[in-house]
Scaffold this motif. Structure first.
Motif, PDB file in Angstrom:
ATOM      1  N   TRP A   1      36.988   0.108  91.971  1.00 30.44           N
ATOM      2  CA  TRP A   1      36.873  -1.168  91.279  1.00 30.44           C
ATOM      3  C   TRP A   1      35.996  -1.032  90.026  1.00 30.44           C
ATOM      4  O   TRP A   1      36.296  -1.602  88.973  1.00 30.44           O
ATOM      5  N   GLN A   2      34.920  -0.253  90.147  1.00 33.44           N
ATOM      6  CA  GLN A   2      34.022  -0.062  89.006  1.00 33.44           C
ATOM      7  C   GLN A   2      34.684   0.787  87.916  1.00 33.44           C
ATOM      8  O   GLN A   2      34.615   0.456  86.742  1.00 33.44           O
ATOM      9  N   ASP A   3      35.299   1.890  88.316  1.00 32.09           N
ATOM     10  CA  ASP A   3      36.008   2.769  87.383  1.00 32.09           C
ATOM     11  C   ASP A   3      36.824   3.763  88.210  1.00 32.09           C
ATOM     12  O   ASP A   3      36.251   4.629  88.876  1.00 32.09           O
ATOM     13  N   PRO A   4      38.149   3.654  88.195  1.00 33.98           N
ATOM     14  CA  PRO A   4      38.968   4.546  89.023  1.00 33.98           C
ATOM     15  C   PRO A   4      39.005   5.984  88.534  1.00 33.98           C
ATOM     16  O   PRO A   4      39.556   6.841  89.221  1.00 33.98           O
ATOM     17  N   ARG A   5      38.396   6.268  87.402  1.00 31.69           N
ATOM     18  CA  ARG A   5      38.433   7.623  86.842  1.00 31.69           C
ATOM     19  C   ARG A   5      37.262   8.452  87.378  1.00 31.69           C
ATOM     20  O   ARG A   5      36.455   8.995  86.633  1.00 31.69           O
ATOM     21  N   ARG A   6      37.228   8.593  88.704  1.00 29.33           N
ATOM     22  CA  ARG A   6      36.175   9.371  89.366  1.00 29.33           C
ATOM     23  C   ARG A   6      36.803  10.174  90.501  1.00 29.33           C
ATOM     24  O   ARG A   6      37.492   9.626  91.356  1.00 29.33           O
TER      25      ARG A   6
ATOM     26  N   TYR B   1      46.250   7.878  91.694  1.00 27.32           N
ATOM     27  CA  TYR B   1      45.837   7.389  90.375  1.00 27.32           C
ATOM     28  C   TYR B   1      47.034   7.257  89.442  1.00 27.32           C
ATOM     29  O   TYR B   1      47.161   6.258  88.723  1.00 27.32           O
TER      30      TYR B   1
ATOM     31  N   ARG C   1      40.756  -0.024  73.613  1.00 28.76           N
ATOM     32  CA  ARG C   1      41.281   0.426  74.902  1.00 28.76           C
ATOM     33  C   ARG C   1      42.470   1.344  74.621  1.00 28.76           C
ATOM     34  O   ARG C   1      43.331   1.030  73.802  1.00 28.76           O
TER      35      ARG C   1
ATOM     36  N   ARG D   1      36.547   9.319  80.727  1.00 29.00           N
ATOM     37  CA  ARG D   1      35.299   8.699  81.179  1.00 29.00           C
ATOM     38  C   ARG D   1      34.092   9.470  80.638  1.00 29.00           C
ATOM     39  O   ARG D   1      33.095   8.874  80.238  1.00 29.00           O
TER      40      ARG D   1
ATOM     41  N   ASP E   1      37.491   4.033  76.797  1.00 29.66           N
ATOM     42  CA  ASP E   1      37.968   3.038  77.748  1.00 29.66           C
ATOM     43  C   ASP E   1      39.487   3.131  77.871  1.00 29.66           C
ATOM     44  O   ASP E   1      40.195   3.393  76.901  1.00 29.66           O
TER      45      ASP E   1
ATOM     46  N   PHE F   1      43.044   4.342  80.394  1.00 30.79           N
ATOM     47  CA  PHE F   1      43.627   5.055  81.536  1.00 30.79           C
ATOM     48  C   PHE F   1      44.528   6.166  81.018  1.00 30.79           C
ATOM     49  O   PHE F   1      44.836   6.235  79.822  1.00 30.79           O
TER      50      PHE F   1
END
Length: 351
Positions: free
Chosen positions: A18-23, A159, A273, A291, A296, A298
């Motif tokens: 939710w915070q950042d899916p790029r992890r 992802y 974005r 990230r 910013d 995807f």
């Protein structure tokens, strides 16, 4: 307690996504949760089988599970070896094209060690015990690498699906370059450009004044910058040249992103974005790099030929391990302590 830990890991994965899916840690949490849940379910099944009227049912079930696991490993190894030869035949004898072949040989060698333990256990218990120690010692660091690999590939698939399903309009689409054939794009790069054009059209259809950035410099064996060849390909396929911006100085994915952001800023798009388009095997790593550089948005993945995918994903995994090399070296070193002790004992015995 175990199910509470599964729930906690799933919650941690959800909050991080939710915070950042790029992890990548999200994939680690999910893989741990699924693994623990599978162990819990297997444990419940074992209890049910153990309580049955047939006392051998549990033993046969465990034996069947072990045999299936070994057969799956053998199948994986054989498929990887065949894929490795296909890569060499179609893509040339470059070191990067050997990854699938080497991986398959390692898997088959480990399966051979498992069979050797079983065989010698029937005739020479001492030899079997020695082989078992080597099996565990080699398997411990391999299990760590296998876990990280499953987390990386599994979350990469999740992802990629989620980014495509819930992609929002963006200020710019960045298509990452790849090798050229003379002044023409390769089929691999053409698939990225087709995917980038789809993202451009979809974003503009939703009311955004989106532009597409062709990102790629000129390699030592290329006659034109990749960005130029990419733009020409898009214009020939019907894209308005006014919608294209060029970034023609980058030599790596990280430079693709940093320099493309600079190009966007020069055209008035600051803190915008972005949708970064690459191939599916590279999408998650591209998102992680986004990230890192503070971009910013995807990453989207274009489809890749099936024969190319295994070697490509192994190459991406190796890059991920290298980018986090301090942590991975430390964890592999800890996991490799039994192997180091066995090697030391073998050296002493030979001295």
């Amino acid at each position: 307690m175990a199910w509470a830990l599964v729930a906690l890991l799933a919650l941690a994965a959800g909050v991080a996504a939710w915070q950042d899916p790029r992890r990548l840690r999200i994939g680690v949490y999910l893989t741990l949760a699924i693994g623990l849940a599978s162990i819990g379910i297997a444990g419940r099944l074992a209890i049910l089988l153990d309580d049955s009227d047939d006392p051998l049912r549990l033993a046969w079930a465990l034996l069947g599970a072990v045999v299936l696991a070994i057969l799956a490993l053998v199948a994986l190894g054989v498929a990887s070896v065949f894929n490795g030869f296909t890569m060499l035949r179609r893509e040339g004898r470059r070191p990067s094209n050997l990854l699938s072949l080497v991986f398959g040989v390692v898997v088959l060698a480990y399966c051979a060690l498992i069979v050797a333990v079983w065989w010698f256990d029937r005739n020479h218990t001492d030899v079997a015990l020695e082989l078992f120690f080597w099996l565990v010692a080699i398997g411990t660091p391999l299990m760590y690498l296998g876990f990280v690999f499953v987390a990386f590939v599994g979350y990469g698939l999740v992802y990629g699906w989620a980014a495509n399903r819930w992609a929002r309009p963006v200020d710019a689409v960045i298509v990452l370059g790849a090798g050229l054939m003379g002044e023409r794009v390769t089929p691999l790069l053409a698939s990225r450009l087709d995917r980038g054009r789809q993202a451009l059209d979809r974003s503009r259809a939703r009311g955004k004044d989106t532009r597409l950035i062709c990102s790629g410099g000129q390699g030592p064996d290329e006659v034109v910058p990749e960005a130029v060849a990419m733009a020409n390909h898009l214009v020939e396929s019907g894209v308005d040249r006014d919608l294209l911006w060029l970034e023609d100085a980058s030599t790596s994915t990280e430079e693709n992103l940093r320099l493309s952001a600079r190009v966007a800023a020069e055209h008035g798009v600051e803190d915008g974005r972005f949708a970064v388009v690459t191939n599916d095997f590279h999408a998650l790593r591209a998102a992680l790099l986004m990230r890192r550089v503070g971009l910013d948005g995807f990453a989207l993945g274009a489809a890749t030929a099936r024969y190319f995918w295994p070697s490509a994903i192994l190459r991406e995994f190796a890059a991920i391990l290298w980018e986090h090399r301090r942590l991975n070296i430390a964890l592999v070193a800890v996991a490799g302590v039994p192997l180091v002790l066995l090697l030391a004992r073998a050296v002493v015995s030979l001295a």
